[in-house]
Scaffold this motif. Structure first.
Motif, PDB file in Angstrom:
ATOM      1  N   THR A 105      56.710  22.971  47.158  1.00 15.59           N
ATOM      2  CA  THR A 105      55.848  22.304  46.179  1.00 15.59           C
ATOM      3  C   THR A 105      56.004  22.932  44.799  1.00 15.59           C
ATOM      4  OG1 THR A 105      53.958  23.772  46.530  1.00 15.59           O
ATOM      5  CG2 THR A 105      54.138  21.854  48.003  1.00 15.59           C
ATOM      6  N   LYS A 106      55.618  22.168  43.804  1.00 17.22           N
ATOM      7  CA  LYS A 106      55.652  22.705  42.441  1.00 17.22           C
ATOM      8  C   LYS A 106      54.686  23.883  42.323  1.00 17.22           C
ATOM      9  CE  LYS A 106      55.156  18.491  40.655  1.00 17.22           C
ATOM     10  NZ  LYS A 106      54.971  17.413  39.667  1.00 17.22           N
ATOM     11  N   ASP A 107      53.540  23.798  43.001  1.00 17.97           N
ATOM     12  CA  ASP A 107      52.574  24.903  42.956  1.00 17.97           C
ATOM     13  C   ASP A 107      53.180  26.186  43.534  1.00 17.97           C
ATOM     14  OD1 ASP A 107      50.575  23.447  41.719  1.00 17.97           O
ATOM     15  OD2 ASP A 107      49.582  22.906  43.601  1.00 17.97           O
ATOM     16  N   THR A 108      53.932  26.053  44.616  1.00 22.41           N
ATOM     17  CA  THR A 108      54.580  27.226  45.203  1.00 22.41           C
ATOM     18  C   THR A 108      55.561  27.836  44.214  1.00 22.41           C
ATOM     19  OG1 THR A 108      54.328  26.393  47.455  1.00 22.41           O
ATOM     20  CG2 THR A 108      56.072  28.026  47.093  1.00 22.41           C
ATOM     21  N   GLU A 117      62.303  18.488  40.422  1.00 26.88           N
ATOM     22  CA  GLU A 117      63.580  18.370  41.125  1.00 26.88           C
ATOM     23  C   GLU A 117      63.822  19.594  42.004  1.00 26.88           C
ATOM     24  OE1 GLU A 117      68.384  17.984  40.275  1.00 26.88           O
ATOM     25  OE2 GLU A 117      66.997  17.932  38.567  1.00 26.88           O
ATOM     26  N   LEU A 118      63.511  20.776  41.478  1.00 26.97           N
ATOM     27  CA  LEU A 118      63.661  22.004  42.260  1.00 26.97           C
ATOM     28  C   LEU A 118      62.794  21.950  43.508  1.00 26.97           C
ATOM     29  CD1 LEU A 118      64.710  24.875  42.723  1.00 26.97           C
ATOM     30  CD2 LEU A 118      62.907  25.682  41.166  1.00 26.97           C
ATOM     31  N   ALA A 119      61.548  21.540  43.348  1.00 22.28           N
ATOM     32  CA  ALA A 119      60.640  21.450  44.486  1.00 22.28           C
ATOM     33  C   ALA A 119      61.194  20.494  45.545  1.00 22.28           C
ATOM     34  CB  ALA A 119      59.256  21.009  44.023  1.00 22.28           C
ATOM     35  N   ALA A 120      61.688  19.352  45.121  1.00 23.81           N
ATOM     36  CA  ALA A 120      62.232  18.372  46.060  1.00 23.81           C
ATOM     37  C   ALA A 120      63.470  18.916  46.767  1.00 23.81           C
ATOM     38  CB  ALA A 120      62.556  17.072  45.330  1.00 23.81           C
TER      39      ALA A 120
END
Length: 121
Positions: free
Chosen positions: A13-16, A5-8
């Protein structure tokens, strides 16, 4: 909020986010199920990080000045001081690049542009 949700919400990205967490730019807590949980203000912070990068701040600088940047919403003076500092760094870099350009320009057409200017050959 969980990492997806944070990434969106932060348009990243989740990786970032995982990378930023490893280097200390963001902090999430682990839930009992092992998921990361981030406070809602992390979205705003990630936008600040992206803006700071666009303005020429490295991730190391952002990490080093993280508290000042986070507090900058309350203290325009602190942010202005950081920006002034960055302007001096940019000005110095411009001067270095101008000197480099002049050196390169002086070597064009000399037959051996890698020889030091004025060096006999």
């Amino acid at each position: 909020m969980r990492i997806g949700e944070l990434a969106a919400r932060a348009a990243t990205t989740k990786d970032t986010i995982r990378f930023y967490e490893r280097i200390g730019l963001v902090t999430g807590r682990r839930l009992a199920n092992g998921y990361r949980d981030f406070p809602p203000e992390t979205v705003t912070w990630l936008y600040y990080v992206r803006t700071a990068q666009t303005l020429g701040f490295s991730l190391a600088e952002i990490a080093r000045h993280g508290e000042e940047l986070r507090d900058a919403t309350d203290s325009a003076e602190a942010l202005s001081a950081l920006l002034e500092e960055k302007i001096h760094v940019v000005d110095a870099r411009i001067a270095e690049l101008s000197a480099l350009r002049a050196d390169l320009e002086a070597r064009v057409g000399t037959g051996c542009p890698l020889r030091a200017a004025g060096q006999a050959g």
